[in-house]
Design an enzyme around this catalytic site. Structure first.
Site, short mmCIF file in Angstrom:
data_model
loop_
_atom_site.label_atom_id
_atom_site.label_comp_id
_atom_site.label_asym_id
_atom_site.label_seq_id
_atom_site.Cartn_x
_atom_site.Cartn_y
_atom_site.Cartn_z
CE LYS A 82 -3.83 2.11 2.63
NZ LYS A 82 -4.70 1.92 3.82
CB SER A 157 -7.97 3.75 2.87
OG SER A 157 -7.09 3.18 3.83
CB SER A 181 -8.22 0.94 5.80
OG SER A 181 -8.93 2.15 5.90
#
Length: 465
Positions: A82, A157, A181
Protein backbone atom coordinates in the site's frame (compact mmCIF):
# COMPACT_ATOMS: atom_id res chain seq x y z
CA UNK A 1 0.18 -24.86 -15.16
CA UNK A 2 -1.65 -22.11 -17.01
CA UNK A 3 -0.71 -18.53 -16.22
CA UNK A 4 -4.10 -17.94 -14.59
CA UNK A 5 -3.75 -21.02 -12.38
CA UNK A 6 -0.30 -19.95 -11.22
CA UNK A 7 -1.21 -16.37 -10.47
CA UNK A 8 -4.43 -17.20 -8.61
CA UNK A 9 -2.85 -19.92 -6.48
CA UNK A 10 -2.00 -19.52 -2.80
CA UNK A 11 1.29 -18.37 -1.32
CA UNK A 12 1.42 -21.72 0.45
CA UNK A 13 1.29 -23.76 -2.78
CA UNK A 14 3.48 -21.36 -4.75
CA UNK A 15 6.25 -21.44 -2.16
CA UNK A 16 6.35 -25.24 -2.38
CA UNK A 17 6.76 -25.08 -6.16
CA UNK A 18 9.63 -22.63 -5.80
CA UNK A 19 11.29 -24.75 -3.11
CA UNK A 20 10.91 -27.86 -5.30
CA UNK A 21 12.39 -25.94 -8.27
CA UNK A 22 9.22 -26.41 -10.31
CA UNK A 23 8.85 -22.63 -10.60
CA UNK A 24 11.47 -19.89 -10.62
CA UNK A 25 11.09 -16.51 -8.90
CA UNK A 26 12.08 -14.76 -12.13
CA UNK A 27 9.47 -16.63 -14.17
CA UNK A 28 6.80 -15.92 -11.57
CA UNK A 29 7.69 -12.23 -11.39
CA UNK A 30 7.59 -11.88 -15.18
CA UNK A 31 4.18 -13.57 -15.30
CA UNK A 32 2.92 -11.22 -12.58
CA UNK A 33 4.16 -8.16 -14.46
CA UNK A 34 2.44 -9.43 -17.60
CA UNK A 35 -0.79 -9.93 -15.65
CA UNK A 36 -0.56 -6.35 -14.36
CA UNK A 37 -0.14 -5.07 -17.91
CA UNK A 38 -3.26 -6.98 -18.94
CA UNK A 39 -5.71 -5.90 -16.25
CA UNK A 40 -4.27 -2.79 -14.60
CA UNK A 41 -5.71 -0.36 -17.17
CA UNK A 42 -9.23 -1.53 -16.25
CA UNK A 43 -8.77 -1.77 -12.48
CA UNK A 44 -6.15 0.87 -11.55
CA UNK A 45 -4.89 -1.02 -8.52
CA UNK A 46 -1.38 0.48 -8.59
CA UNK A 47 0.19 3.91 -8.37
CA UNK A 48 3.65 2.53 -9.19
CA UNK A 49 4.66 -0.83 -10.69
CA UNK A 50 8.27 -1.50 -9.69
CA UNK A 51 8.98 -4.03 -12.43
CA UNK A 52 12.72 -3.37 -12.77
CA UNK A 53 13.40 -3.54 -9.03
CA UNK A 54 11.16 -6.60 -8.72
CA UNK A 55 13.07 -8.47 -11.42
CA UNK A 56 16.38 -7.60 -9.77
CA UNK A 57 15.10 -8.98 -6.48
CA UNK A 58 13.78 -12.09 -8.23
CA UNK A 59 17.16 -12.82 -9.86
CA UNK A 60 18.90 -12.83 -6.49
CA UNK A 61 16.20 -15.03 -4.98
CA UNK A 62 16.32 -17.43 -7.93
CA UNK A 63 20.06 -17.91 -7.48
CA UNK A 64 19.47 -18.68 -3.82
CA UNK A 65 16.66 -21.13 -4.64
CA UNK A 66 18.84 -22.95 -7.18
CA UNK A 67 21.39 -23.46 -4.41
CA UNK A 68 18.68 -24.84 -2.13
CA UNK A 69 18.45 -21.79 0.10
CA UNK A 70 14.83 -20.79 0.79
CA UNK A 71 14.42 -17.88 3.18
CA UNK A 72 10.78 -18.47 4.07
CA UNK A 73 7.45 -19.43 2.43
CA UNK A 74 7.52 -15.95 0.82
CA UNK A 75 10.75 -16.66 -1.09
CA UNK A 76 10.26 -15.34 -4.63
CA UNK A 77 6.57 -14.48 -4.15
CA UNK A 78 5.35 -11.11 -5.58
CA UNK A 79 3.75 -8.87 -2.94
CA UNK A 80 2.23 -5.38 -3.30
CA UNK A 81 2.68 -2.57 -0.78
CA UNK A 82 0.00 0.00 0.00
CA UNK A 83 1.42 3.38 -0.98
CA UNK A 84 1.00 4.57 2.60
CA UNK A 85 4.14 2.59 3.52
CA UNK A 86 7.56 3.81 2.43
CA UNK A 87 9.79 1.78 0.11
CA UNK A 88 13.45 2.35 -0.63
CA UNK A 89 14.09 3.75 -4.12
CA UNK A 90 10.40 3.43 -5.03
CA UNK A 91 8.00 6.38 -5.16
CA UNK A 92 5.89 6.67 -2.00
CA UNK A 93 2.98 9.09 -2.35
CA UNK A 94 0.44 8.36 0.37
CA UNK A 95 -2.03 8.67 -2.48
CA UNK A 96 -1.38 12.42 -2.55
CA UNK A 97 0.31 14.92 -4.85
CA UNK A 98 1.94 16.43 -1.75
CA UNK A 99 4.35 13.47 -1.72
CA UNK A 100 4.17 13.00 -5.47
CA UNK A 101 7.98 13.15 -5.88
CA UNK A 102 9.10 11.41 -2.68
CA UNK A 103 11.45 8.47 -3.19
CA UNK A 104 12.56 7.29 0.27
CA UNK A 105 16.13 6.19 0.92
CA UNK A 106 15.05 3.41 3.26
CA UNK A 107 12.27 0.86 3.64
CA UNK A 108 9.60 0.86 6.31
CA UNK A 109 10.29 -1.77 8.96
CA UNK A 110 7.58 -4.09 7.65
CA UNK A 111 8.85 -3.87 4.06
CA UNK A 112 12.38 -4.61 5.24
CA UNK A 113 11.16 -7.72 7.06
CA UNK A 114 9.21 -8.94 4.03
CA UNK A 115 12.26 -8.48 1.80
CA UNK A 116 14.38 -10.39 4.30
CA UNK A 117 11.80 -13.17 4.08
CA UNK A 118 12.26 -13.23 0.29
CA UNK A 119 9.13 -11.41 -0.85
CA UNK A 120 9.38 -9.63 -4.20
CA UNK A 121 7.96 -6.09 -4.00
CA UNK A 122 5.95 -5.82 -7.22
CA UNK A 123 4.61 -2.29 -6.76
CA UNK A 124 2.81 0.32 -4.71
CA UNK A 125 -0.94 -0.11 -4.47
CA UNK A 126 -3.45 2.70 -4.94
CA UNK A 127 -5.44 3.88 -1.93
CA UNK A 128 -7.91 6.45 -0.73
CA UNK A 129 -5.89 9.64 -0.34
CA UNK A 130 -3.82 9.43 2.86
CA UNK A 131 -5.92 6.36 3.81
CA UNK A 132 -8.83 8.58 4.81
CA UNK A 133 -11.82 6.92 3.20
CA UNK A 134 -13.59 3.74 2.11
CA UNK A 135 -13.95 4.19 -1.64
CA UNK A 136 -10.39 4.35 -3.08
CA UNK A 137 -11.64 7.03 -5.46
CA UNK A 138 -8.34 8.84 -5.56
CA UNK A 139 -8.58 12.34 -7.10
CA UNK A 140 -4.88 12.36 -8.00
CA UNK A 141 -4.12 8.82 -9.19
CA UNK A 142 -7.51 7.69 -10.39
CA UNK A 143 -10.30 5.47 -9.13
CA UNK A 144 -9.62 1.86 -8.26
CA UNK A 145 -12.42 -0.43 -9.44
CA UNK A 146 -13.96 -3.50 -7.86
CA UNK A 147 -12.79 -6.54 -9.88
CA UNK A 148 -16.22 -8.18 -9.72
CA UNK A 149 -17.91 -5.14 -11.25
CA UNK A 150 -15.86 -2.17 -12.37
CA UNK A 151 -18.70 0.29 -11.85
CA UNK A 152 -18.47 -0.19 -8.09
CA UNK A 153 -16.00 0.72 -5.34
CA UNK A 154 -13.59 -1.94 -4.04
CA UNK A 155 -13.78 -0.61 -0.49
CA UNK A 156 -10.96 1.27 1.17
CA UNK A 157 -8.73 2.67 2.09
CA UNK A 158 -6.53 -0.30 1.06
CA UNK A 159 -8.57 -0.78 -2.11
CA UNK A 160 -5.62 -1.19 -4.45
CA UNK A 161 -4.07 -3.83 -2.18
CA UNK A 162 -7.31 -5.85 -2.18
CA UNK A 163 -7.84 -5.53 -5.93
CA UNK A 164 -4.26 -6.47 -6.80
CA UNK A 165 -4.60 -9.60 -4.65
CA UNK A 166 -8.06 -10.54 -5.91
CA UNK A 167 -7.18 -10.02 -9.58
CA UNK A 168 -3.97 -12.06 -9.69
CA UNK A 169 -1.59 -9.08 -9.79
CA UNK A 170 0.01 -9.99 -6.43
CA UNK A 171 -0.17 -12.97 -4.10
CA UNK A 172 -0.71 -10.67 -1.15
CA UNK A 173 -0.28 -7.08 -0.06
CA UNK A 174 0.50 -4.85 2.86
CA UNK A 175 -2.51 -2.88 4.04
CA UNK A 176 -3.14 -0.38 6.80
CA UNK A 177 -6.25 -0.25 8.98
CA UNK A 178 -7.47 2.64 11.15
CA UNK A 179 -11.21 1.88 11.13
CA UNK A 180 -11.41 -1.10 8.78
CA UNK A 181 -9.17 -0.25 5.84
CA UNK A 182 -7.79 -3.80 5.53
CA UNK A 183 -10.94 -5.75 6.32
CA UNK A 184 -13.58 -3.77 4.40
CA UNK A 185 -11.86 -3.93 0.97
CA UNK A 186 -10.91 -7.55 1.63
CA UNK A 187 -14.59 -8.33 2.21
CA UNK A 188 -15.75 -6.40 -0.85
CA UNK A 189 -13.16 -8.02 -3.13
CA UNK A 190 -13.52 -11.60 -1.86
CA UNK A 191 -10.12 -11.91 -0.17
CA UNK A 192 -8.79 -12.31 3.37
CA UNK A 193 -7.14 -9.74 5.59
CA UNK A 194 -6.13 -9.34 9.21
CA UNK A 195 -5.71 -6.28 11.36
CA UNK A 196 -3.25 -7.57 13.96
CA UNK A 197 -3.22 -6.67 17.63
CA UNK A 198 -2.22 -3.02 18.03
CA UNK A 199 1.58 -2.60 17.73
CA UNK A 200 2.20 -6.29 16.93
CA UNK A 201 3.37 -5.18 13.49
CA UNK A 202 5.68 -2.16 13.40
CA UNK A 203 4.24 1.08 12.02
CA UNK A 204 7.73 2.56 11.57
CA UNK A 205 8.01 4.06 8.11
CA UNK A 206 4.29 4.30 7.51
CA UNK A 207 2.52 7.61 6.99
CA UNK A 208 0.16 8.03 9.96
CA UNK A 209 -3.57 8.58 9.92
CA UNK A 210 -4.24 8.19 13.64
CA UNK A 211 -1.32 7.10 15.82
CA UNK A 212 -3.41 5.36 18.48
CA UNK A 213 -5.70 3.58 15.99
CA UNK A 214 -3.43 2.69 13.03
CA UNK A 215 -2.51 -0.93 12.31
CA UNK A 216 -0.45 -2.57 9.56
CA UNK A 217 -1.38 -6.05 8.35
CA UNK A 218 -1.48 -8.57 5.51
CA UNK A 219 -4.08 -8.96 2.76
CA UNK A 220 -4.12 -12.29 0.90
CA UNK A 221 -6.42 -14.74 -0.87
CA UNK A 222 -6.63 -17.19 2.06
CA UNK A 223 -6.35 -17.01 5.82
CA UNK A 224 -3.36 -19.38 5.86
CA UNK A 225 -1.56 -17.05 3.46
CA UNK A 226 -2.31 -14.16 5.84
CA UNK A 227 -0.68 -16.18 8.61
CA UNK A 228 2.39 -16.72 6.44
CA UNK A 229 2.68 -13.01 5.72
CA UNK A 230 1.99 -11.97 9.30
CA UNK A 231 4.77 -14.17 10.65
CA UNK A 232 7.22 -12.51 8.28
CA UNK A 233 5.90 -9.05 9.15
CA UNK A 234 6.61 -9.57 12.85
CA UNK A 235 10.10 -10.91 12.19
CA UNK A 236 9.62 -14.66 12.60
CA UNK A 237 11.56 -15.45 9.42
CA UNK A 238 13.49 -18.69 9.85
CA UNK A 239 11.43 -19.83 12.82
CA UNK A 240 8.96 -22.69 12.75
CA UNK A 241 5.41 -21.51 12.13
CA UNK A 242 3.03 -21.67 15.07
CA UNK A 243 -0.01 -21.72 12.80
CA UNK A 244 -1.94 -25.01 13.04
CA UNK A 245 -4.78 -26.30 10.88
CA UNK A 246 -7.83 -27.38 12.87
CA UNK A 247 -10.05 -30.28 11.82
CA UNK A 248 -13.11 -28.83 13.56
CA UNK A 249 -14.24 -26.08 15.91
CA UNK A 250 -15.37 -28.21 18.84
CA UNK A 251 -15.00 -26.25 22.07
CA UNK A 252 -14.80 -22.91 20.30
CA UNK A 253 -17.15 -20.24 21.69
CA UNK A 254 -18.01 -17.26 19.51
CA UNK A 255 -19.69 -14.16 20.92
CA UNK A 256 -22.34 -12.33 18.92
CA UNK A 257 -23.81 -8.93 19.77
CA UNK A 258 -26.77 -8.70 17.40
CA UNK A 259 -27.94 -5.10 18.07
CA UNK A 260 -24.65 -3.76 16.71
CA UNK A 261 -23.62 -6.42 14.20
CA UNK A 262 -26.97 -6.50 12.39
CA UNK A 263 -27.85 -2.82 12.55
CA UNK A 264 -28.19 -1.38 9.05
CA UNK A 265 -27.54 -4.73 7.37
CA UNK A 266 -28.69 -5.46 3.82
CA UNK A 267 -31.03 -8.47 3.72
CA UNK A 268 -28.95 -10.22 1.05
CA UNK A 269 -25.75 -9.76 3.06
CA UNK A 270 -27.53 -10.98 6.21
CA UNK A 271 -28.57 -14.21 4.47
CA UNK A 272 -24.94 -14.90 3.54
CA UNK A 273 -23.75 -14.22 7.10
CA UNK A 274 -26.42 -16.44 8.66
CA UNK A 275 -25.36 -19.32 6.40
CA UNK A 276 -21.79 -18.76 7.56
CA UNK A 277 -22.96 -18.92 11.19
CA UNK A 278 -24.69 -22.23 10.45
CA UNK A 279 -21.48 -23.58 8.96
CA UNK A 280 -19.50 -22.52 12.02
CA UNK A 281 -21.98 -24.37 14.23
CA UNK A 282 -21.82 -27.47 12.01
CA UNK A 283 -18.05 -27.47 12.62
CA UNK A 284 -18.70 -27.58 16.37
CA UNK A 285 -18.53 -23.92 17.36
CA UNK A 286 -21.02 -22.48 19.84
CA UNK A 287 -22.40 -19.01 19.11
CA UNK A 288 -23.27 -17.17 22.30
CA UNK A 289 -25.25 -13.90 22.57
CA UNK A 290 -23.29 -11.29 24.53
CA UNK A 291 -23.55 -7.62 25.50
CA UNK A 292 -21.10 -4.83 24.62
CA UNK A 293 -21.76 -2.00 27.09
CA UNK A 294 -20.62 1.51 26.12
CA UNK A 295 -20.19 0.56 22.44
CA UNK A 296 -22.02 3.61 21.07
CA UNK A 297 -20.00 6.12 23.06
CA UNK A 298 -16.77 4.24 22.26
CA UNK A 299 -17.43 4.38 18.51
CA UNK A 300 -18.21 8.09 18.72
CA UNK A 301 -14.96 8.41 20.62
CA UNK A 302 -13.11 6.72 17.76
CA UNK A 303 -14.27 9.48 15.41
CA UNK A 304 -13.04 12.12 17.84
CA UNK A 305 -9.67 10.43 18.32
CA UNK A 306 -9.06 9.76 14.63
CA UNK A 307 -9.98 13.23 13.41
CA UNK A 308 -7.98 14.94 16.18
CA UNK A 309 -4.85 12.93 15.49
CA UNK A 310 -5.06 13.27 11.72
CA UNK A 311 -5.27 17.07 11.96
CA UNK A 312 -2.27 17.08 14.31
CA UNK A 313 -0.16 15.28 11.68
CA UNK A 314 -1.39 17.20 8.65
CA UNK A 315 -1.50 20.75 10.12
CA UNK A 316 2.00 21.71 8.87
CA UNK A 317 1.24 20.25 5.43
CA UNK A 318 -2.10 22.04 5.27
CA UNK A 319 -0.40 25.40 5.77
CA UNK A 320 1.85 24.78 2.76
CA UNK A 321 -0.26 22.56 0.50
CA UNK A 322 -3.88 22.94 1.61
CA UNK A 323 -5.12 23.37 -1.96
CA UNK A 324 -3.69 19.98 -3.02
CA UNK A 325 -5.97 17.87 -0.82
CA UNK A 326 -9.14 16.22 -2.12
CA UNK A 327 -12.53 17.65 -1.15
CA UNK A 328 -13.44 14.82 1.24
CA UNK A 329 -10.18 15.29 3.15
CA UNK A 330 -10.80 19.02 3.47
CA UNK A 331 -14.14 18.18 5.10
CA UNK A 332 -12.40 15.79 7.53
CA UNK A 333 -9.86 18.41 8.54
CA UNK A 334 -12.54 20.98 9.23
CA UNK A 335 -14.32 18.47 11.47
CA UNK A 336 -11.09 17.65 13.29
CA UNK A 337 -10.15 21.28 13.94
CA UNK A 338 -13.41 21.79 15.84
CA UNK A 339 -12.58 19.08 18.40
CA UNK A 340 -11.32 20.38 21.75
CA UNK A 341 -8.52 18.87 23.82
CA UNK A 342 -11.11 18.05 26.50
CA UNK A 343 -13.20 16.09 24.01
CA UNK A 344 -10.13 14.16 22.85
CA UNK A 345 -9.09 13.23 26.39
CA UNK A 346 -12.62 12.20 27.31
CA UNK A 347 -12.82 10.04 24.19
CA UNK A 348 -9.64 8.22 25.23
CA UNK A 349 -11.11 7.68 28.71
CA UNK A 350 -14.31 6.22 27.26
CA UNK A 351 -12.21 4.02 25.00
CA UNK A 352 -10.23 2.63 27.95
CA UNK A 353 -13.45 1.89 29.84
CA UNK A 354 -14.89 0.13 26.80
CA UNK A 355 -11.80 -2.03 26.35
CA UNK A 356 -11.98 -3.25 29.95
CA UNK A 357 -15.72 -3.88 29.68
CA UNK A 358 -15.29 -5.86 26.46
CA UNK A 359 -12.53 -8.00 27.94
CA UNK A 360 -14.93 -8.85 30.77
CA UNK A 361 -17.64 -9.79 28.25
CA UNK A 362 -15.15 -11.98 26.36
CA UNK A 363 -14.22 -14.17 29.32
CA UNK A 364 -14.65 -17.72 28.09
CA UNK A 365 -15.15 -16.43 24.52
CA UNK A 366 -12.62 -17.19 21.76
CA UNK A 367 -13.74 -14.44 19.40
CA UNK A 368 -16.51 -12.03 18.53
CA UNK A 369 -18.17 -12.65 15.18
CA UNK A 370 -20.32 -10.72 12.76
CA UNK A 371 -20.35 -9.33 9.24
CA UNK A 372 -17.37 -7.37 7.97
CA UNK A 373 -19.50 -5.40 5.50
CA UNK A 374 -23.22 -4.93 6.12
CA UNK A 375 -23.82 -3.33 2.73
CA UNK A 376 -22.58 -4.32 -0.72
CA UNK A 377 -20.34 -1.84 -2.58
CA UNK A 378 -21.96 1.26 -3.98
CA UNK A 379 -21.34 2.79 -7.40
CA UNK A 380 -18.23 4.83 -8.05
CA UNK A 381 -18.89 8.55 -8.21
CA UNK A 382 -21.89 8.62 -5.89
CA UNK A 383 -20.18 9.66 -2.64
CA UNK A 384 -20.26 13.28 -1.48
CA UNK A 385 -17.47 14.73 0.75
CA UNK A 386 -19.77 14.94 3.80
CA UNK A 387 -19.96 11.12 3.81
CA UNK A 388 -16.20 10.75 4.24
CA UNK A 389 -16.41 9.93 7.95
CA UNK A 390 -19.78 8.17 8.12
CA UNK A 391 -19.22 5.71 5.26
CA UNK A 392 -16.95 3.40 7.25
CA UNK A 393 -19.66 3.11 9.91
CA UNK A 394 -22.48 2.64 7.39
CA UNK A 395 -20.79 0.05 5.14
CA UNK A 396 -19.21 -2.19 7.75
CA UNK A 397 -18.71 -3.23 11.35
CA UNK A 398 -14.95 -2.84 11.29
CA UNK A 399 -14.34 0.26 13.51
CA UNK A 400 -15.15 -1.77 16.64
CA UNK A 401 -11.84 -3.65 16.51
CA UNK A 402 -9.82 -0.47 16.05
CA UNK A 403 -11.21 1.28 19.09
CA UNK A 404 -10.40 -1.93 21.00
CA UNK A 405 -6.99 -2.51 19.43
CA UNK A 406 -7.77 -6.25 19.36
CA UNK A 407 -6.86 -8.53 16.42
CA UNK A 408 -9.56 -8.81 13.78
CA UNK A 409 -9.85 -10.49 10.41
CA UNK A 410 -12.17 -10.79 7.47
CA UNK A 411 -12.66 -14.07 5.65
CA UNK A 412 -14.75 -14.40 2.50
CA UNK A 413 -18.02 -16.22 3.26
CA UNK A 414 -20.10 -16.13 0.08
CA UNK A 415 -21.71 -13.90 -2.50
CA UNK A 416 -24.80 -11.74 -2.80
CA UNK A 417 -27.33 -12.33 -5.57
CA UNK A 418 -25.63 -9.53 -7.51
CA UNK A 419 -22.30 -11.36 -7.50
CA UNK A 420 -20.56 -9.30 -4.79
CA UNK A 421 -18.43 -11.01 -2.11
CA UNK A 422 -19.33 -10.77 1.57
CA UNK A 423 -16.90 -10.93 4.48
CA UNK A 424 -17.23 -12.65 7.86
CA UNK A 425 -15.42 -10.81 10.65
CA UNK A 426 -13.77 -12.32 13.74
CA UNK A 427 -12.35 -10.24 16.59
CA UNK A 428 -10.09 -11.90 19.14
CA UNK A 429 -8.55 -10.98 22.46
CA UNK A 430 -5.21 -9.14 22.46
CA UNK A 431 -2.41 -11.21 20.89
CA UNK A 432 -4.73 -14.07 19.93
CA UNK A 433 -3.99 -13.35 16.27
CA UNK A 434 -3.03 -16.93 15.41
CA UNK A 435 -5.97 -18.35 17.30
CA UNK A 436 -8.59 -16.42 15.34
CA UNK A 437 -6.78 -17.19 12.09
CA UNK A 438 -6.91 -20.90 12.90
CA UNK A 439 -10.68 -20.64 13.54
CA UNK A 440 -11.21 -18.72 10.30
CA UNK A 441 -8.98 -21.09 8.33
CA UNK A 442 -11.00 -24.10 9.52
CA UNK A 443 -14.19 -22.36 8.42
CA UNK A 444 -12.69 -21.26 5.10
CA UNK A 445 -11.52 -24.75 4.15
CA UNK A 446 -14.92 -26.24 5.02
CA UNK A 447 -17.04 -24.05 2.80
CA UNK A 448 -18.43 -25.35 -0.49
CA UNK A 449 -18.65 -21.77 -1.80
CA UNK A 450 -14.90 -21.85 -2.43
CA UNK A 451 -15.68 -23.78 -5.59
CA UNK A 452 -17.96 -20.92 -6.59
CA UNK A 453 -15.08 -18.53 -5.95
CA UNK A 454 -13.08 -20.36 -8.62
CA UNK A 455 -15.98 -19.98 -11.03
CA UNK A 456 -16.16 -16.31 -10.17
CA UNK A 457 -12.42 -16.08 -10.78
CA UNK A 458 -13.08 -17.12 -14.36
CA UNK A 459 -15.82 -14.51 -14.54
CA UNK A 460 -13.37 -11.93 -13.23
CA UNK A 461 -10.74 -12.90 -15.80
CA UNK A 462 -13.21 -12.66 -18.65
CA UNK A 463 -14.09 -9.14 -17.60
CA UNK A 464 -10.52 -7.95 -17.11
CA UNK A 465 -8.29 -9.79 -19.56
Amino acid sequence: MKMSELLFDTIDNTSRRIADKELSPVELTKLTIERIRQVEPALNAFITVSDEQALEQAKVLETEAQKGYIRSPLHGVPIAVKDMVQTKDILTTGGSKIFGDWVPDEDAAVVRLLKEAGAVIIGKANLHEFAMGVTTENPHYGRTRNPWNGKYIPGGSSGGSAVATAAGMAFGAIGTDTAGSIRLPAAMCGTAGIKPTYDLVSREGGLPFSWSLDHVGPMTRTIKDSAIMLEAMIGLNGQKSTFNERDNLKGIKLGFYEPYMYSGIDSDVKNVIEKAFQQLESLGAEIIPIELPFIDSALEGLKTIAQSEVVAYHEPLLKKHGDLYGDDLKYRFQYGRDISATSYINAQRVRKKFIQSTLTQMKGIDALIGPTNVQPPFEIGTMVPEQAISNMFVLGKTPLANVLGFPALSVACGFTKDHFPVGLQMIGKPFSDHHIMEIADCYERSESWTAALKENKSYLELNHS
